[in-house]
Design an enzyme around this catalytic site. Sequence first.
Site, mmCIF file in Angstrom:
data_model
loop_
_atom_site.group_PDB
_atom_site.id
_atom_site.type_symbol
_atom_site.label_atom_id
_atom_site.label_comp_id
_atom_site.label_asym_id
_atom_site.label_seq_id
_atom_site.Cartn_x
_atom_site.Cartn_y
_atom_site.Cartn_z
ATOM 1 N N LYS A 71 1.183 7.436 -11.867
ATOM 2 C CA LYS A 71 1.571 7.821 -10.508
ATOM 3 C C LYS A 71 2.822 8.678 -10.553
ATOM 4 O O LYS A 71 3.597 8.647 -11.507
ATOM 5 C CB LYS A 71 1.827 6.589 -9.637
ATOM 6 C CG LYS A 71 3.076 5.797 -10.020
ATOM 7 C CD LYS A 71 3.316 4.632 -9.074
ATOM 8 C CE LYS A 71 4.574 3.848 -9.494
ATOM 9 N NZ LYS A 71 4.828 2.697 -8.611
ATOM 10 N N HIS B 16 -6.526 7.700 0.928
ATOM 11 C CA HIS B 16 -7.249 7.844 -0.338
ATOM 12 C C HIS B 16 -8.125 9.082 -0.266
ATOM 13 O O HIS B 16 -8.881 9.269 0.688
ATOM 14 C CB HIS B 16 -8.085 6.596 -0.614
ATOM 15 C CG HIS B 16 -7.236 5.364 -0.770
ATOM 16 N ND1 HIS B 16 -6.931 4.540 0.287
ATOM 17 C CD2 HIS B 16 -6.567 4.878 -1.850
ATOM 18 C CE1 HIS B 16 -6.132 3.573 -0.131
ATOM 19 N NE2 HIS B 16 -5.891 3.758 -1.409
ATOM 20 N N GLN C 93 1.314 0.155 5.732
ATOM 21 C CA GLN C 93 1.295 1.356 4.902
ATOM 22 C C GLN C 93 0.538 2.478 5.614
ATOM 23 O O GLN C 93 -0.505 2.236 6.217
ATOM 24 C CB GLN C 93 0.613 1.075 3.565
ATOM 25 C CG GLN C 93 1.357 0.110 2.669
ATOM 26 C CD GLN C 93 0.627 -0.086 1.349
ATOM 27 O OE1 GLN C 93 -0.595 -0.177 1.315
ATOM 28 N NE2 GLN C 93 1.374 -0.149 0.263
ATOM 29 N N ARG D 57 2.348 -9.316 0.927
ATOM 30 C CA ARG D 57 2.669 -9.573 -0.478
ATOM 31 C C ARG D 57 3.684 -10.692 -0.575
ATOM 32 O O ARG D 57 4.662 -10.713 0.170
ATOM 33 C CB ARG D 57 3.187 -8.296 -1.140
ATOM 34 C CG ARG D 57 2.100 -7.224 -1.189
ATOM 35 C CD ARG D 57 2.537 -5.922 -1.772
ATOM 36 N NE ARG D 57 1.450 -4.956 -1.686
ATOM 37 C CZ ARG D 57 1.556 -3.678 -2.014
ATOM 38 N NH1 ARG D 57 2.705 -3.191 -2.438
ATOM 39 N NH2 ARG D 57 0.519 -2.871 -1.908
ATOM 40 N N ASP E 77 -1.532 4.466 4.549
ATOM 41 C CA ASP E 77 -2.259 4.502 3.281
ATOM 42 C C ASP E 77 -3.422 5.485 3.357
ATOM 43 O O ASP E 77 -4.198 5.472 4.314
ATOM 44 C CB ASP E 77 -2.782 3.105 2.974
ATOM 45 C CG ASP E 77 -2.860 2.828 1.490
ATOM 46 O OD1 ASP E 77 -2.473 3.709 0.701
ATOM 47 O OD2 ASP E 77 -3.298 1.731 1.114
ATOM 48 N N HIS F 241 -4.696 7.893 -4.622
ATOM 49 C CA HIS F 241 -3.988 7.105 -3.615
ATOM 50 C C HIS F 241 -2.731 7.868 -3.199
ATOM 51 O O HIS F 241 -2.044 8.451 -4.043
ATOM 52 C CB HIS F 241 -3.532 5.755 -4.186
ATOM 53 C CG HIS F 241 -4.585 4.959 -4.878
ATOM 54 N ND1 HIS F 241 -4.985 3.709 -4.439
ATOM 55 C CD2 HIS F 241 -5.310 5.190 -6.008
ATOM 56 C CE1 HIS F 241 -5.902 3.224 -5.251
ATOM 57 N NE2 HIS F 241 -6.114 4.110 -6.216
ATOM 58 N N CYS G 100 -6.969 -0.055 -0.613
ATOM 59 C CA CYS G 100 -7.903 0.810 -1.331
ATOM 60 C C CYS G 100 -9.292 0.198 -1.546
ATOM 61 O O CYS G 100 -10.291 0.927 -1.416
ATOM 62 C CB CYS G 100 -7.299 1.280 -2.654
ATOM 63 S SG CYS G 100 -6.392 0.035 -3.578
#
Length: 663
Positions: free
Chosen positions: A490, A406, A402, A384, A404, A536, A355
């Site tokens: 979330k 946004h 991901q 991670r 991912d 997100h 992000c």
Amino acid sequence: MPDVLVTVISPAGPGETVEQSVAEGTRAWELFSEQPDVVAARVGGALRDLAHVLSDGDEVEGVLIDSPDGRDILRHSTAHVMAQAVQALYPDAKLGIGPPVENGFYYDFDVEVPFVPEDLEKIESRMRKIIKENQKFSRRVTTDDDARIELAGEPYKLELIGLKGSAAEAAEGASAEVGAGELTIYDNLDRNGEIAWKDLCRGPHLPTTKRIPAFKLMRSAAAYWRGDEKNKQLQRIYGTAWESKEALEEHLHRIEEAERRDHRKLGRDLDLFSFPDEIGSGLAVFHPKGGVIKREMEDYVRQRHIEEGFQYVGTPHITKEGLFHTSGHLPYYADTMFPPMEFEGANYYLKAMNCPMHNLIFKSRGRSYRELPLRFFEFGSVYRYEKSGVVHGLTRVRGMTQDDSHSYVTPEQAPGEIKHLLDFVLGLLKDFGLEDFYLELSTRDDSKPDKFVGSDEDWATATKVLEDVCVASGLDLVPDPGGAAFYGPKVSVQCRDAIGRTWQMSTIQYDFNQPRGFELAYQAADGSRQQPVMIHSAKFGSLERFFGVLVEHYAGAFPPWLAPVQVQAIPVADVHADYLYDVAARMRKLGLRVEVDDSDDRMQKKIRNAQLQKVPFMMIAGSDDIEAGAVSFRYRDGRQDNGVPIDEAIARVSQAVADRVQV
């Protein structure tokens, strides 16, 4: 004795209440003496033993043994019985922590020699003896000083007493033993009322050991005290307990089925992926067959994002440290990020999230309200630092990809965008064969303001928007207080797989913090500069985890559109191979994945090999088939249609792939 008035809530029918006058000193069990499945009581909302003395005005609800709370109480009581059995057999064993957990319980012990399976058999035998003795669980309030004297021989219990009030944060499972309030010990009393064993515990417990209907010890493992690798390694015994022998048998069957579906084993058997030691723990490589599935997943979700109005972007794997300060992540996520690399006078981090970089793309030029919603998407590789004890196949890795995305929207657009994203997610999950799900809403913990940023007003607005969309979806909504990210609430989609296990899949997060930190702005219709809301969303969550879940959901038998090999062509004899190679060439031109087994194996073994590899379709050809321009069309489950014309056989495969159906 004077009477007291209590309100009794039926455990079998929510909302069914009756006021009842009882004598002073009446205990909770007396209200439920005709209900043997009631093992505890909820008094004024708090769980209590059935021996709890009632007071005037109490609201009392029976807790059934097969309810979530009832099972926790059963399992915690069984953990006590196990610990008593261990200390009877191994008198020098020191007690750690023994809480209930999902589907079972565990207890940690400090012993000289690690437990082996034969030890668990002995412990089970002693447990059955304790259960048969019908020992009574008796609660006793004590003081910190008295408890220290009484438990002087239990160093780990003494440490928990010292942590009282913060023990729950300092050690997993410690909340079952000590809290911020009064300290209690539970005695196991024999038939003569003598203390047979005791443990520091908050309770509640079953009335007696004989109320434990069915249990089994599962395995032992090493576990660091308080989960800290710097502390001593203890021995943890895991067990399970259920309200009936039938429920226990069903649970053990589910475990067997889960082991059969274990994606780590199937990944090896089907040659999908591996975790080479040379690369490192939690870092997967996908083999060619696994690569096919991975590519199909990526192609699908990339196209779906484009159809849903997202623009594809790309960002690097590392970044300067300052970016994660601007985003606010470092103070909250530093422990789960890999250590920084010093380079050219600056610290660089492997990125743990995408992000912040998408924010820089938004900020790269001026933005107008006419561009919003502005949607960015990428396959972002993130890293991670998961502790070695929690790394688990593809479902808990250190390197992941991901899908991912946004969305940057005006505050007024946020509800519509969240609904759009939720519809997108649910459609995607259904296309992959996952159709049983519910929603979980994660909110902040108001008692821990230092773990969250933003004003009360921001949090209330964001939470309300998410909640309204979830409710409107018609799906079950489960609260998750305290589970929010530091920057906003979330919603996560929780999926149940083919054997009923729940997996957290897609997430949608409302973020009012990062746009402020990055000073993101768009020009509104009136010419003013306004701050967007950032939403997100990750549809797979991580591609690796979703892959692992799919392997287990399908037990490796993927639907044709995902299967690495969609058709195995099997000649009856060598002379029939060229015919099937021609058929395979026609199918490959249509984008179908076909292999011809021209090995020296007998036909039946070739069929067996294809079944073991869980190939959806087989096409078998002999002399009669060639003469008729046909094949014997065989399904994965053993069904077979003979004399199917080639065009029809190809059409069957093509249709199954196009429709994304399972066969």
